[in-house]
Design an enzyme around this catalytic site. Sequence first.
Site, mmCIF file in Angstrom:
data_model
loop_
_atom_site.group_PDB
_atom_site.id
_atom_site.type_symbol
_atom_site.label_atom_id
_atom_site.label_comp_id
_atom_site.label_asym_id
_atom_site.label_seq_id
_atom_site.Cartn_x
_atom_site.Cartn_y
_atom_site.Cartn_z
ATOM 1 N N LYS A 1 31.623 46.374 51.339
ATOM 2 C CA LYS A 1 30.335 46.186 52.444
ATOM 3 C C LYS A 1 30.817 46.645 53.794
ATOM 4 O O LYS A 1 29.850 47.279 54.378
ATOM 5 C CB LYS A 1 29.886 44.770 52.200
ATOM 6 N N GLU B 1 35.568 30.608 42.778
ATOM 7 C CA GLU B 1 35.256 30.940 44.268
ATOM 8 C C GLU B 1 33.972 30.624 44.560
ATOM 9 O O GLU B 1 33.763 30.358 45.753
ATOM 10 C CB GLU B 1 35.274 32.610 44.199
ATOM 11 N N GLY C 1 29.365 39.249 46.685
ATOM 12 C CA GLY C 1 30.377 39.939 46.082
ATOM 13 C C GLY C 1 30.386 39.858 44.398
ATOM 14 O O GLY C 1 30.257 40.765 43.587
ATOM 15 N N ARG C 2 30.686 38.863 44.075
ATOM 16 C CA ARG C 2 30.930 38.316 42.828
ATOM 17 C C ARG C 2 29.592 38.327 41.947
ATOM 18 O O ARG C 2 29.590 38.366 40.813
ATOM 19 C CB ARG C 2 31.488 36.819 42.684
ATOM 20 N N HIS D 1 47.850 32.843 19.158
ATOM 21 C CA HIS D 1 49.241 32.761 18.771
ATOM 22 C C HIS D 1 49.861 32.837 20.089
ATOM 23 O O HIS D 1 51.117 33.023 20.407
ATOM 24 C CB HIS D 1 49.606 34.376 18.367
ATOM 25 N N GLU E 1 42.657 45.563 51.649
ATOM 26 C CA GLU E 1 43.303 46.326 50.528
ATOM 27 C C GLU E 1 42.562 47.529 50.084
ATOM 28 O O GLU E 1 43.127 48.532 49.804
ATOM 29 C CB GLU E 1 43.012 45.185 49.235
ATOM 30 N N LYS F 1 44.040 35.551 54.817
ATOM 31 C CA LYS F 1 43.759 37.009 55.526
ATOM 32 C C LYS F 1 44.202 37.078 56.775
ATOM 33 O O LYS F 1 44.897 37.783 57.453
ATOM 34 C CB LYS F 1 42.423 37.573 55.149
#
Length: 542
Positions: A207, A356, A270-271, A387, A213, A507
Amino acid sequence: MSKNLTNLAPWQTLEQHSKEIQPVHLREFFAKDPARAEKMTLSACDWLFDYSKNRITEETLDLLIELAEAAEVPQAIERMFAGEKINTTEGRAVLHTALRNRSNRPILVDGEDVMPKVNAVLDKMAVFCEKVRAGKWLGQTGKPIRNIVNIGIGGSDLGPVMAYESLKPYTQRDLTVRFVSNVDGTHFAEAIRDLNAEETLFIVASKTFTTQETMTNAESAKTWLLEQLGCGEEAVAKHFVAISTNTEAVAAFGIDAQNNTFEFWDWVGGRYSLPSAIGLALMLAIGNENFIALLEGYHAMDEHFRKTPLRENMPTLLALLGIWDVNFLGCNSRAVLPYDQYLSRFAAYFQQAEMESNGKYVTLDGEPVSWATCPVIWGEPGTNGQHAFYQLLHQGTQIIPCDFIGFAKSQNPLSDHQAKLIANLFAQAEALAMGKTPEEVRAEGVAEELVTHKTFPGNRPSNMLLAEKLTPATLGSLLALYEHKIFVQGVIWGVNSFDQWGVELGKVLAKKILTELTEEAEPPLDHDASTTQLVRWWRENR
């Protein structure tokens, strides 16, 4: 809801009621009411929701509905859909629902209808994707694009990755689509290792166009591309597009900011952004028609949530059952268990969406909560999980409620695979609920010293969500179902489900430490003794 949640009459009644429920086994509930399953099953938006294996009665449900009403959930729903700025800590509206508003009804933010902009971006995405999919978008050397690499992190990665994996049967298979998120250079290096730069397009999703990153990976992508092509920065415009609001930074990177930037807005978290331009890589993979079908599925569940009374409202019921498990039965973890390999990234996606959103310790008015909020969310597809960790689900000391998700039909109908898959799905839910008594074990002739080892306590709650087939539409409605569940729980807990201040401190510290790691001479270190020691260790061993 306010900081006085525990003072609400329904909450206090539920606390007393939970003491009556605790000693009752699910076996007893089913034995007392042969119609229990029918009463506690709901259908909406092509999904069947069987919640009868929860440790509840009709009275429990009535009390939970009263709690939702006391917490003003219906009013909160209206405020969200109306575009009010319910994200109070950031002063923003919360309108991911506008991104998939297929009715196109006006939705106002600060008096402006946002739908024309939403539709314009969708149209721009469709034109772009059709050009790429048809082989008409040419790279610097005149070759058509055959490889798509999406560079993003968090909501700019988890949603597109999950949806791409979920809808792989609908993808154009001659397009290679990959995703890079981790700042670990290995992620980028492995993603591009076998790609031809002449045929590769990068989508940079940020954005602000400043996310550390994402921009680190984007710069590495640019370097790789230009080295491979042996040309100047003019090639960037033909091999990069951006999803951003920072057109100045986009242009400085070398991307055609006017034509090859896809906008989204600060009222899209964002999510929750998959239906926005963040879904560009997905649209490239599945095409505009299937992407619109995904939006239709979202919209169907949005409308069900907005218009349906709480007692028949699927997201609300899913949320209230979670409230019951966390706050009244003391369950601090939940497993999300899709019995479809295509949903392999579903649990990871909703780890972010839920943890979040509701992993908060203060209320909207900044006061510490005095009740539990978000549980730990985790899971894997069946039958692999059986399993791995189902031992703990069945016989562990913690009770972990489960959400099971399955489909009548497979996208790959091989032999009797689907029947065996669904047999396992139904069996696991039954075993968790009903268990196996010592008497049943002894009746099988098991040696007495092994009876306790082979006894299953049961009484472990689960939800069952079933649809005919995993399609773009059913995926969209499933995603909206969980999004709205998260919202309802946040309203009741009184937290802001739409900020994420908890990611900021790390951050800030990382930027400071990065300088300390990379300066030629060791700078003064102002940390705790452990961190100082670690910084020095890395400098010595880098």
